[in-house]
Scaffold this motif. Structure first.
Motif, short mmCIF file in Angstrom:
data_model
loop_
_atom_site.label_atom_id
_atom_site.label_comp_id
_atom_site.label_asym_id
_atom_site.label_seq_id
_atom_site.Cartn_x
_atom_site.Cartn_y
_atom_site.Cartn_z
N THR A 101 20.24 44.68 47.73
CA THR A 101 21.35 44.27 48.60
C THR A 101 22.60 44.02 47.76
N PHE A 102 22.43 43.33 46.64
CA PHE A 102 23.58 43.04 45.78
C PHE A 102 24.21 44.34 45.28
N MET A 103 23.39 45.28 44.85
CA MET A 103 23.90 46.55 44.33
C MET A 103 24.58 47.37 45.43
N ALA A 104 24.08 47.27 46.66
CA ALA A 104 24.70 47.99 47.77
C ALA A 104 26.09 47.42 48.08
N HIS A 105 26.25 46.12 47.93
CA HIS A 105 27.54 45.48 48.22
C HIS A 105 28.47 45.47 47.01
N ASN A 106 27.94 45.77 45.85
CA ASN A 106 28.72 45.80 44.60
C ASN A 106 28.47 47.13 43.90
N PRO A 107 29.00 48.24 44.45
CA PRO A 107 28.74 49.55 43.87
C PRO A 107 29.16 49.62 42.41
N GLY A 108 28.38 50.34 41.63
CA GLY A 108 28.68 50.49 40.22
C GLY A 108 28.04 49.42 39.35
N THR A 109 27.45 48.42 39.98
CA THR A 109 26.77 47.36 39.22
C THR A 109 25.36 47.81 38.89
N LEU A 110 24.98 47.60 37.65
CA LEU A 110 23.62 47.92 37.24
C LEU A 110 22.71 46.71 37.48
N ALA A 111 21.48 46.98 37.84
CA ALA A 111 20.53 45.89 38.11
C ALA A 111 20.39 44.96 36.90
N ALA A 112 20.42 45.53 35.72
CA ALA A 112 20.27 44.73 34.50
C ALA A 112 21.44 43.78 34.27
N ASP A 113 22.59 44.06 34.89
CA ASP A 113 23.78 43.23 34.70
C ASP A 113 23.86 42.06 35.68
N ILE A 114 23.02 42.07 36.70
CA ILE A 114 23.07 41.02 37.72
C ILE A 114 22.46 39.73 37.16
N PRO A 115 23.23 38.64 37.13
CA PRO A 115 22.65 37.37 36.67
C PRO A 115 21.48 36.95 37.56
N ALA A 116 20.45 36.45 36.95
CA ALA A 116 19.23 36.08 37.68
C ALA A 116 19.52 35.10 38.82
N GLU A 117 20.49 34.23 38.64
CA GLU A 117 20.77 33.22 39.66
C GLU A 117 21.26 33.81 40.97
N LEU A 118 21.75 35.06 40.95
CA LEU A 118 22.22 35.67 42.20
C LEU A 118 21.09 36.31 43.00
N VAL A 119 19.91 36.39 42.42
CA VAL A 119 18.78 37.00 43.13
C VAL A 119 17.55 36.09 43.20
N THR A 120 17.65 34.92 42.60
CA THR A 120 16.54 33.95 42.65
C THR A 120 17.06 32.63 43.21
N ALA A 121 16.28 32.03 44.09
CA ALA A 121 16.68 30.75 44.70
C ALA A 121 16.41 29.61 43.73
N SER A 122 17.18 28.55 43.89
CA SER A 122 16.98 27.37 43.05
C SER A 122 15.83 26.53 43.60
N GLY A 123 15.44 25.53 42.85
CA GLY A 123 14.35 24.65 43.28
C GLY A 123 14.67 23.89 44.55
N SER A 124 15.93 23.52 44.74
CA SER A 124 16.32 22.78 45.94
C SER A 124 16.72 23.71 47.07
#
Length: 184
Positions: A101-124
């Motif tokens: 989803t992130f890559m679809a909304h941000n064309p040209g972004t590589l999966a390896a460049d996406i910070p983990a926090e944008l695809v993983t939920a926090s503890g709270s």
């Protein structure tokens, strides 16, 4: 038996009064003198409360910066994480969907460049902040949609980055989006 029963009842009643009445009243009294009078720090725009400084919000429109995903859909009453291990197939599927989803909304972004926090939920599930790199990776999308200069948006991110000498730098997503709306 009487020797142990009466002291037990007395101790129970004392603890109920101290821990069930006195302590909560003390904490409520102290909170009354804290910033926000114990109700949290609200953020207002034009006199209208738009959110809380310490609670994340859901931003789905591409013209806004997006924060961390939430396992509880940003419901502050039900704070919590997914409690799924990194090896759980359902969790891995959810993270992959978020990456796609992130890559679809941000064309040209590589999966390896996406910070983990944008695809993983926090503890709270309610994190209001992202790292400067998580904000920076969204700048090009926002600049294109809003027809703004990339440098201006990067400056806005830098201006809204809270520098910390103790922990990592962070950017409050709600405050950043309010400032973004104020840009002309």
């Amino acid at each position: 038996m009487k020797k142990y029963l009466l002291p037990s009842i007395k101790l129970t009643l004392i603890l109920i009064l101290v821990l069930g009445v006195a302590y909560p009243l003390l904490i409520a009294g102290v909170a009354h003198f804290a910033i926000g009078q114990g109700k949290g720090r609200t953020i207002s725009v034009n006199g209208k409360v738009v959110g809380y400084e310490n609670v994340g919000q859901k931003f789905t429109d591409d013209k806004y910066f997006q924060g961390r995903p939430s396992a509880v859909d940003y419901n502050a009453a039900g704070s919590g994480g997914s409690n799924k291990a990194a090896s759980n197939p359902d969790y891995l599927k959810t993270v992959q969907e978020r990456i796609d989803t992130f890559m679809a909304h941000n064309p040209g972004t590589l999966a390896a460049d996406i910070p983990a926090e944008l695809v993983t939920a926090s503890g709270s599930g309610l994190d209001p902040d992202i790292s400067p790199s998580a904000a920076d990776i969204q700048v090009i999308r926002i600049a294109a949609i809003r027809h703004l200069d990339v440098a201006a948006i990067r400056k806005l991110v830098a201006d809204h980055t809270d520098k910390s000498w103790l922990g990592p730098d962070k950017v409050n997503v709600l405050k950043l989006n309010i400032a973004l709306d104020a840009l002309k």
